[in-house]
Motif scaffolding. Sequence first.
Motif, PDB file in Angstrom:
ATOM      1  N   ARG A 185      39.305  29.222  41.665  1.00 47.15           N
ATOM      2  CA  ARG A 185      39.840  30.211  42.513  1.00 47.15           C
ATOM      3  C   ARG A 185      38.800  30.597  43.794  1.00 47.15           C
ATOM      4  NH1 ARG A 185      40.707  35.096  40.599  1.00 47.15           N
ATOM      5  NH2 ARG A 185      42.312  35.754  42.226  1.00 47.15           N
ATOM      6  N   LEU A 186      37.689  30.740  43.514  1.00 46.94           N
ATOM      7  CA  LEU A 186      36.844  31.172  44.505  1.00 46.94           C
ATOM      8  C   LEU A 186      36.555  29.961  45.464  1.00 46.94           C
ATOM      9  CD1 LEU A 186      34.660  33.163  45.610  1.00 46.94           C
ATOM     10  CD2 LEU A 186      32.925  32.096  44.065  1.00 46.94           C
ATOM     11  N   THR A 187      36.385  28.904  44.961  1.00 48.28           N
ATOM     12  CA  THR A 187      36.115  27.582  45.727  1.00 48.28           C
ATOM     13  C   THR A 187      37.339  27.230  46.546  1.00 48.28           C
ATOM     14  OG1 THR A 187      34.807  26.497  43.895  1.00 48.28           O
ATOM     15  CG2 THR A 187      35.638  25.066  45.775  1.00 48.28           C
ATOM     16  N   THR A 188      38.346  27.414  46.122  1.00 51.35           N
ATOM     17  CA  THR A 188      39.743  27.005  47.069  1.00 51.35           C
ATOM     18  C   THR A 188      39.762  28.177  47.864  1.00 51.35           C
ATOM     19  OG1 THR A 188      40.982  26.239  44.946  1.00 51.35           O
ATOM     20  CG2 THR A 188      42.352  26.816  47.005  1.00 51.35           C
ATOM     21  N   ALA A 193      36.760  38.606  33.824  1.00 54.51           N
ATOM     22  CA  ALA A 193      37.611  37.451  33.637  1.00 54.51           C
ATOM     23  C   ALA A 193      37.226  36.572  32.288  1.00 54.51           C
ATOM     24  CB  ALA A 193      37.827  36.461  34.830  1.00 54.51           C
ATOM     25  N   GLU A 194      37.939  36.285  31.651  1.00 61.29           N
ATOM     26  CA  GLU A 194      37.628  35.274  30.256  1.00 61.29           C
ATOM     27  C   GLU A 194      37.246  33.825  30.658  1.00 61.29           C
ATOM     28  OE1 GLU A 194      40.818  35.654  27.671  1.00 61.29           O
ATOM     29  OE2 GLU A 194      40.491  37.440  27.104  1.00 61.29           O
ATOM     30  N   ASP A 195      37.837  33.192  31.756  1.00 62.55           N
ATOM     31  CA  ASP A 195      37.575  31.594  31.992  1.00 62.55           C
ATOM     32  C   ASP A 195      36.839  31.493  33.230  1.00 62.55           C
ATOM     33  OD1 ASP A 195      37.843  29.130  32.499  1.00 62.55           O
ATOM     34  OD2 ASP A 195      40.095  28.987  32.077  1.00 62.55           O
ATOM     35  N   PRO A 196      35.310  31.354  33.140  1.00 60.76           N
ATOM     36  CA  PRO A 196      34.548  31.196  34.223  1.00 60.76           C
ATOM     37  C   PRO A 196      34.946  29.997  35.226  1.00 60.76           C
ATOM     38  CG  PRO A 196      33.384  31.588  32.518  1.00 60.76           C
ATOM     39  CD  PRO A 196      34.708  31.564  31.899  1.00 60.76           C
ATOM     40  N   ASP A 197      35.554  28.760  34.486  1.00 62.13           N
ATOM     41  CA  ASP A 197      35.665  27.857  35.041  1.00 62.13           C
ATOM     42  C   ASP A 197      36.874  27.939  36.052  1.00 62.13           C
ATOM     43  OD1 ASP A 197      33.728  26.483  33.852  1.00 62.13           O
ATOM     44  OD2 ASP A 197      35.041  25.452  32.256  1.00 62.13           O
ATOM     45  N   ARG A 198      38.037  28.660  35.680  1.00 66.60           N
ATOM     46  CA  ARG A 198      39.332  28.759  36.374  1.00 66.60           C
ATOM     47  C   ARG A 198      38.829  29.943  37.513  1.00 66.60           C
ATOM     48  NH1 ARG A 198      43.060  32.714  36.884  1.00 66.60           N
ATOM     49  NH2 ARG A 198      44.984  32.179  37.716  1.00 66.60           N
ATOM     50  N   GLU A 199      37.985  30.943  37.322  1.00 64.21           N
ATOM     51  CA  GLU A 199      37.612  31.659  38.500  1.00 64.21           C
ATOM     52  C   GLU A 199      36.948  31.051  39.553  1.00 64.21           C
ATOM     53  OE1 GLU A 199      38.609  35.069  38.589  1.00 64.21           O
ATOM     54  OE2 GLU A 199      39.961  34.323  37.072  1.00 64.21           O
ATOM     55  N   THR A 200      35.815  30.041  39.151  1.00 62.73           N
ATOM     56  CA  THR A 200      35.069  29.284  40.028  1.00 62.73           C
ATOM     57  C   THR A 200      35.955  28.619  40.981  1.00 62.73           C
ATOM     58  OG1 THR A 200      33.073  29.148  38.453  1.00 62.73           O
ATOM     59  CG2 THR A 200      33.115  27.801  40.323  1.00 62.73           C
ATOM     60  N   ILE A 253      30.022  34.931  38.447  1.00 64.59           N
ATOM     61  CA  ILE A 253      31.361  34.433  37.535  1.00 64.59           C
ATOM     62  C   ILE A 253      30.997  33.977  36.296  1.00 64.59           C
ATOM     63  CG2 ILE A 253      33.207  32.611  37.492  1.00 64.59           C
ATOM     64  CD1 ILE A 253      33.639  33.158  40.500  1.00 64.59           C
ATOM     65  N   LYS A 254      29.757  33.395  36.242  1.00 68.44           N
ATOM     66  CA  LYS A 254      29.362  32.841  34.933  1.00 68.44           C
ATOM     67  C   LYS A 254      29.038  34.030  33.935  1.00 68.44           C
ATOM     68  CE  LYS A 254      27.410  28.416  36.723  1.00 68.44           C
ATOM     69  NZ  LYS A 254      25.950  27.595  36.893  1.00 68.44           N
ATOM     70  N   LEU A 255      28.611  34.955  34.516  1.00 66.95           N
ATOM     71  CA  LEU A 255      28.192  36.184  33.511  1.00 66.95           C
ATOM     72  C   LEU A 255      29.264  37.024  33.053  1.00 66.95           C
ATOM     73  CD1 LEU A 255      25.006  37.477  35.316  1.00 66.95           C
ATOM     74  CD2 LEU A 255      25.241  36.239  33.201  1.00 66.95           C
ATOM     75  N   GLY A 256      30.487  36.600  33.625  1.00 60.73           N
ATOM     76  CA  GLY A 256      31.797  37.215  33.252  1.00 60.73           C
ATOM     77  C   GLY A 256      32.730  38.055  34.154  1.00 60.73           C
ATOM     78  N   LEU A 257      32.252  38.266  35.723  1.00 57.82           N
ATOM     79  CA  LEU A 257      33.088  38.694  36.733  1.00 57.82           C
ATOM     80  C   LEU A 257      34.407  37.970  37.146  1.00 57.82           C
ATOM     81  CD1 LEU A 257      30.686  40.369  39.056  1.00 57.82           C
ATOM     82  CD2 LEU A 257      31.937  41.259  37.016  1.00 57.82           C
ATOM     83  N   SER A 258      35.351  38.432  37.670  1.00 57.60           N
ATOM     84  CA  SER A 258      36.424  37.797  38.137  1.00 57.60           C
ATOM     85  C   SER A 258      35.865  37.403  39.552  1.00 57.60           C
ATOM     86  CB  SER A 258      37.672  38.758  38.548  1.00 57.60           C
ATOM     87  OG  SER A 258      37.474  39.635  39.228  1.00 57.60           O
TER      88      SER A 258
END
Length: 750
Positions: free
Chosen positions: A220-223, A211-218, A270-275
């Motif tokens: 999504r995960l939190t939700t 994933a390109e956007d860590p903030d968005r993935e975080t 996620i910070k390292l680049g994973l979805s």
Amino acid sequence: MAQTTESESRKLLGRLRDALAEDSAGQARLDRIVQLIAASMETEVCSIYLFRDADTLELCATEGLKPEAVHQTRMRLGEGLVGRVARQAKAINTADAPATKGFRYMPETGEEAYSSFLGIPIQRLGETLGVLVVQSREARQYSDDEVYALEVVAMVLAEMTELGAFTGEGAALSARHQHPVMIRGGVGQEGTAEGNVWLHEPRVVVTNPIAEDPDRETERLTTAVEELRAKVDEMLTASAMSDKEQRAVLETYRMFAHSRGWMQRMCEDIKLGLSAEAAVEKEQSAARARLQNAPDAYMRERMSDLDDLSRRLLRILTGQGRETGAEMPPKPILVARNIGPGELLDYGRSLRGIVLEQGSVGSHAAVVARALAIPLIIRADHITTEALNGDPILLDGEQGIVHLRPEDNIMAAFRDKMAMQAKAQERYADLRDKPATTLCGATIGLTMNAGLMADLPSLENSGAEGVGLFRTELQFLARSNVPRRGDLAALYSRVLDAAHGKPVTFRTLDIGSDKVLPYMKRPEEPNPALGWRAIRVGLDKKGIMRMQLQALIRAANGRPLRVMFPFIAQFDEFREARQHLLDEIERERKLGHVLPEQLEIGAMLETPSLAFAPRQFFEMADFISIGGNDLKQFFFAADRENERVRRRYDTLNVSFLTLIETVANRCAEADTPVSFCGEDAGRPVEALCFAAMGLRSLSMRPASIGPVKHLLRRVDLNEARAVIDDARESGAQSVRPAVTEWLSKALAQG
């Protein structure tokens, strides 16, 4: 080597994503990937080793080693440092590879120039797919950050391997989930079936590991985690009235769902680049690797809790799973890691067969499968990772073999076998209303085993003379709380109605060993098969026994009632259980309820000790049923769940047949009817030998009645007995060879 940072890790994953998106063959992608990793981590060598088969790793791509070694260098699982990483599913990080335990020198690779070694398992959900290696000339250990970054890359490689990114023309790998696979397991319920895979827990496919956007993935995960936690809390609220044991399990479940460490590790991924999805799977794989080798059995059991939480979270994130409305394929064959009795009963007779990675011959699933007459294969390793929904699949429940995506010749041979079985069943149907009378004039009573109302139509269709065993535990196993007396009485009454006057033998609650009630605390026992089970539970938990006996009496409502107590090991147990039933009869009489027209009280002889009980036991019992499955395992001290030992001992062993003869003679002296109940009763040659030893009643699954009757009507028991006696006197270990030879001649002449 440059220090690995979050931005550098994301850049590397971004380059990997671009490489994977290129329209190139699998080998070209692998070659590009090792170049990118080596350049990003500033190492001289990066190599990818993948499994060619279950035991062989192959060098599939390299940057830095000799190119000619690719697809030529292979090693066995556990061989060399790479093989050790694969076997242990753990990283090896060393500054001096040649001096490290297990090192294997492979001259064709040219790796002798490199000192440091870091190997990371490429794994997905506990399945190791290969090993990712970096090496350098400098003698140094890689930092924790570098190890972690390479683990993230390995996770992406695992996902892309699963998605088939490295297949195609010139590919390093064959496409997964496309080739035929044969898996050997254990027989939980005999029978054959052809159909299509239906996964009980469909595998969630992660199509976007990077994933390109860590903030968005975080976010999504939190939700998704908040939704998961809410669902777990709802489960706890719904179980407020459950017993303490069940609530304790759910509290542990909730603890995992609210684990800060779990959430923190996924956010770091996620910070390292994973979805978000890839981060969940990475932590699930890491947890499985840790817990699988934990010395604490409790911690190993918690692995299933973590697996379930991760699967639920992935379904929330992706929207995949059973709730998406996918339709069950035609002729469904259920494939699962394991399954509870309630869930299996929900599927009902729509299933053609069942394949489990776990399970046992006495498990809940096996009990239900027998009741539904559905072929079941257990302990089929890796079936849930090999199979996809809709895959063609064949079950050979006689041999314990699964053919997944079978080749045409296998399919043709299997269909021929099923056609022959169907033709034989048609022939047996002509015998349905005829007695199993041998050439010498002996008539053998053939009854069926049952456990569900759905079994009862087989009573007429199979030609069974009654129900020799009705298992009553299914109604207890499939519920989350103790069934009510009125519900049980209504069910037992419907069973008697469906039997249309034919005798039905109700076996009282047979739980314990691996049949555990979800609402009863399971004691920790080193050997449950020899522990607190069956009648031992009933005599200790008298309230449950009394309730069931009352339900049986009321269900009879003036009709004849046959009750059998399981796992009797000594006379006093039967005497006490029998008295409980008589006390309930007296209680019902005082209440003015209708009593059974006739009451017969019997025992299952499943332990060798009962064969040598006092004469009074055989006189007191109205009938005795030999429980062959348990009796055989205790007689030979061979666990029937253990394939390595149970097959060593033949049912037609002369010692075992002598025990059967002893029981038959003692029952004859007391004028007490005796039958044999179990899988062996439904095997024609075994049934013949039991009849020759004096048994005049056999109880089996409905489909076996035709074959057994067909053979018995064509033989003379006196001749069979003479063959058995000659074999015994000769010192033979088993009478099978002699009986089989005699049968082939006798049937040919007939």
